[in-house]
Design a protein around this motif. Structure first.
Motif, short mmCIF file in Angstrom:
data_model
loop_
_atom_site.label_atom_id
_atom_site.label_comp_id
_atom_site.label_asym_id
_atom_site.label_seq_id
_atom_site.Cartn_x
_atom_site.Cartn_y
_atom_site.Cartn_z
N SER A 41 -45.13 -35.79 40.60
CA SER A 41 -46.33 -34.96 40.57
C SER A 41 -46.78 -34.65 39.15
O SER A 41 -47.94 -34.30 38.91
N MET A 42 -45.90 -34.81 38.19
CA MET A 42 -46.26 -34.55 36.80
C MET A 42 -47.21 -35.61 36.25
O MET A 42 -47.87 -35.39 35.24
N LYS A 44 -49.91 -36.29 37.57
CA LYS A 44 -51.22 -35.64 37.74
C LYS A 44 -51.32 -34.39 36.87
O LYS A 44 -52.35 -34.12 36.27
N THR A 45 -50.24 -33.63 36.80
CA THR A 45 -50.24 -32.37 36.06
C THR A 45 -50.21 -32.59 34.54
O THR A 45 -50.84 -31.85 33.79
N ASP A 46 -49.50 -33.61 34.10
CA ASP A 46 -49.36 -33.92 32.67
C ASP A 46 -49.58 -35.42 32.48
O ASP A 46 -48.66 -36.16 32.14
N SER A 103 -42.28 -39.40 34.39
CA SER A 103 -42.60 -38.76 35.67
C SER A 103 -42.21 -39.69 36.81
O SER A 103 -43.04 -40.13 37.59
N THR A 108 -39.04 -31.91 43.59
CA THR A 108 -39.09 -30.98 42.46
C THR A 108 -38.06 -29.88 42.69
O THR A 108 -38.36 -28.85 43.27
#
Length: 134
Positions: A41-42, A44-46, A103, A108
């Motif tokens: 998911s990181m 998308k987040t980072d 990632s 998580t």
């Protein structure tokens, strides 16, 4: 009269700060536990993976008398850089390992990561000021 009371109170605060500066206000060295999410998911987040330069900067800024460790987590928790005193060797390892942050992991497991990074927090530290960066 009211203004006089304010001056007296201000003087008391200043006096207590100066008198207590030797013990109460002497900061302890930092004990920093860095916990980094490497789950998918990181992406998308980072998306530009700013975690790498952030960890690299942190590794360079920590003072020598501090302690630090870096953990990554997805489904499982991994110790990226062992928790120990910061010295030139620790910095070299931390800077090198910062480049491996990606990632790719599933899930998580924040809870497991925080448990791993703070496993010794049940016993208070008298020598270090503990900090967790998630």
């Amino acid at each position: 009269m009211r203004q006089f009371i304010h001056y007296v109170l201000a003087g008391c605060v200043l006096l207590s700060a100066v008198c207590g500066a030797n013990d109460a206000f002497t900061p302890k060295p930092a004990d920093v536990r860095v916990v980094i999410d490497i789950s998918g998911s990181m992406k998308k987040t980072d998306p530009t993976n700013l975690r790498k330069p952030a960890v690299d900067l942190l590794v360079r800024l920590l003072p020598d008398e501090s302690k630090a460790g870096i953990w990554t987590f997805g489904q499982s928790v991994n110790m990226l850089v062992p928790h120990r005193l910061v010295d030139p060797q620790w910095r070299t390892e931390g800077a090198s390992k910062a480049n491996t942050i990606s990632s790719v992991a599933l899930f998580t497991n924040i809870g497991g990561a925080l448990e791993a990074a703070t496993e010794d927090h049940a016993v208070p530290s008298t020598d270090f000021q503990r900090n967790v960066i998630l």
